[in-house]
Design an enzyme around this catalytic site. Structure first.
Site, short mmCIF file in Angstrom:
data_model
loop_
_atom_site.label_atom_id
_atom_site.label_comp_id
_atom_site.label_asym_id
_atom_site.label_seq_id
_atom_site.Cartn_x
_atom_site.Cartn_y
_atom_site.Cartn_z
N LYS A 107 0.81 -1.21 0.00
CA LYS A 107 0.00 0.00 0.00
C LYS A 107 0.85 1.27 0.00
O LYS A 107 0.34 2.34 -0.29
CB LYS A 107 -0.98 -0.02 1.17
CG LYS A 107 -2.05 -1.08 1.00
CD LYS A 107 -3.11 -1.03 2.08
CE LYS A 107 -4.20 -2.07 1.87
NZ LYS A 107 -3.79 -3.44 2.27
C1 LIG Z 1 -4.57 -4.48 1.90
C2 LIG Z 1 -3.85 -5.77 1.89
C3 LIG Z 1 -4.27 -6.85 1.11
C4 LIG Z 1 -5.53 -6.80 0.29
O1 LIG Z 1 -5.43 -5.91 -0.80
P1 LIG Z 1 -6.75 -5.39 -1.52
O2 LIG Z 1 -6.29 -4.39 -2.51
O3 LIG Z 1 -7.62 -4.81 -0.47
O4 LIG Z 1 -7.37 -6.60 -2.16
C5 LIG Z 1 -3.49 -7.99 1.11
N1 LIG Z 1 -2.38 -8.09 1.86
C6 LIG Z 1 -1.95 -7.08 2.64
C7 LIG Z 1 -0.74 -7.26 3.45
C8 LIG Z 1 -2.67 -5.89 2.67
O5 LIG Z 1 -2.25 -4.90 3.45
#
Ligand SMILES: *Cc1c(COP(=O)(O)O)cnc(C)c1O
Length: 448
Positions: A107
């Site tokens: 993210k």
């Molecule tokens: C947010 C997140 C996900 C899921 O991603 P999405 O875009 O919401 O499908 C998977 N793994 C981790 C470590 C995350 O922080």
């Protein structure tokens, strides 16, 4: 480029409006009206390009009509101040390590890009009066990536809502120790309650008359579109290794923003053979693939807690991408959309017991330490790859972020990277909040 709402009721908007507003007034998610394919010449030379160079080409296809090239280049290069290596796990499986950024999770890419783009637009947009308030609901990693991506950015305040007792200490410290323009609220409820509070705030007339509110959740186009960058980079690295003929990309999924960006990449010409969406026990999408019915339900807590989502927001985007949204652009039925989706995406689902086993066998068979989310991706490739295919799973977070979970399962220590250790030394500052919208609203009226 215009952006339309997945609900097709609200009018189309500019990129600047889509980024500043986040969610459309009809509660839909914004989508670009066109997806520009990348030229053959790009695919021919991508194996010799850097992450930043590749990302800039992809960024121009999305945002090039709306942002001068020099500004866009700066935003892209500032965002990607770390590598995203593709690591060989075994002959058939590669891990795209998305955890080398400041908060050690994928993210970081979307959050850093959005912070820079928002800051660029806030300066130009008279209706913001130079100040916007970002509200973000997090099940763990969003909060840390957004808070760190926006920390100290002038003209932007951030309020992070997270479910009390549902995130690890190491995650919590990454958004509760920062201070400055970042406020953390510890909500008495689950992630969906946090998300509901944020959504209600965006719909509340009084709040919106008084403040300029926006979202930094994966629904914001400035967060989710840049995630397409690294799909191209992963492919380029495979091409360099001579293994790019039958590529399968597997994405551990919760809100489905990450995989959705990959699907955009495929529409831009990235030659991926197919995608696998891997769920934990919150298998709403897996069930949809199986029978064509989308039945959101209450969230269930699992070891892979950033994927604990009972009503994945970006589902609407995926359906729209395949032409099955409300008021169709192309006249196709929900059944046809389901069929089209099933042709390109298959599903997998793993309960906690299976996630544990996946982490153990990744270490035992391949000498690779997965975090609980990445483990869902790894295992879906082990179970689902066919002969001649090469699989890439997205390793979405560093295993040290889930140290307390990971260590007893794999029976060995996980070293904490220096970037994470720095947060652990800080002091938690957060305010308690009920799950009632009236309380949240009163807080915002008083404190923003
Ligand atoms: C947010 C997140 C996900 C899921 O991603 P999405 O875009 O919401 O499908 C998977 N793994 C981790 C470590 C995350 O922080």
């Amino acid at each position: 480029m215009k952006y339309y709402s997945t609900n097709r009721i609200a009018p189309e908007v500019t990129l600047s409006d889509a980024v500043i507003k986040g969610l459309a007034p009809d509660k839909g998610l914004y989508m670009p009206e066109r997806i520009n394919p990348l030229p053959a010449s790009f695919f021919e030379r991508m194996q010799d390009m850097t992450l930043q160079e590749i990302s800039f080409e992809v960024a121009k296809a999305f945002f090039g009509e709306d942002i001068p090239e020099a500004d866009l280049k700066q935003i892209v290069y500032d965002t990607l101040q770390f590598d995203i290596p593709l690591v060989k796990v075994n002959e058939q499986i590669y891990s795209l390590e998305l955890y080398h950024g400041p908060t050690c999770a994928f993210k970081d890419v979307g959050a850093r890009f959005m912070a820079r783009l928002l800051s660029y637009f806030v300066k130009q947009h008279p209706s913001t009066k130079g100040n916007v308030h970002v509200l973000v609901a997090t099940s763990g990693d969003t909060g840390s990536a957004v808070a760190n991506g926006f920390l100290g950015v002038p003209g932007i305040d951030v309020t992070v809502l997270y479910p009390k007792g549902k995130v690890s200490e190491i995650q919590e410290k990454q958004f509760t120790t920062l201070g400055q323009n970042i406020t953390a609220l510890e909500v008495d409820g689950v992630f969906d309650d946090c998300q509901r509070l944020v959504k209600e705030a965006f719909m509340d007339k009084e709040l919106n008359d008084k403040f300029f509110l926006t979202s930094a959740n994966s629904i914001n186009v400035a967060r989710f579109l840049p995630q397409a960058f690294y799909y191209f980079y992963a492919y380029a690295q495979l091409k360099k290794a001579g293994k790019a003929d039958n590529v399968v990309i597997c994405v551990p999924s919760g809100n489905f923003g990450n995989i959705c960006a990959g699907l955009f990449g495929a529409k831009m010409g990235l030659p991926v053979k197919r995608f696998i969406a891997s769920n934990n026990a919150n298998d709403i999408f897996f069930q949809y693939l199986a029978d064509g019915h989308y039945n959101p339900r209450a969230t269930q807590a699992t070891l892979a807690n950033a994927m604990d989502v009972g009503a994945p927001s970006n589902f609407a985007r995926i359906v729209n991408l395949y032409g099955g949204g409300q008021q169709l652009k192309r006249e196709i039925t929900p059944e046809e959309a389901h069929e089209a989706i099933c042709r390109e995406i298959s599903g997998a689902t793993y309960n906690d017991e299976q996630i544990k086993k996946a982490m153990q066998s990744a270490l035992k068979n391949d000498g690779y330490v997965c975090d609980p989310h990445g483990a869902c991706g790894y295992q879906a490739l082990v179970d689902g790859l066919r002969a001649g295919e090469v699989g890439v799973f997205l390793e979405t977070a560093h295993p040290a972020k889930f140290k307390d979970t990971v260590e007893p399962i794999i029976g060995q220590k996980v070293e904490i990277p220096a970037t994470l250790q720095k947060f652990m030394n800080g002091t938690k500052q957060s305010l308690p909040m009920s799950g009632e919208f009236a309380d949240f609203k009163a807080f915002l009226m008083k404190n923003l």
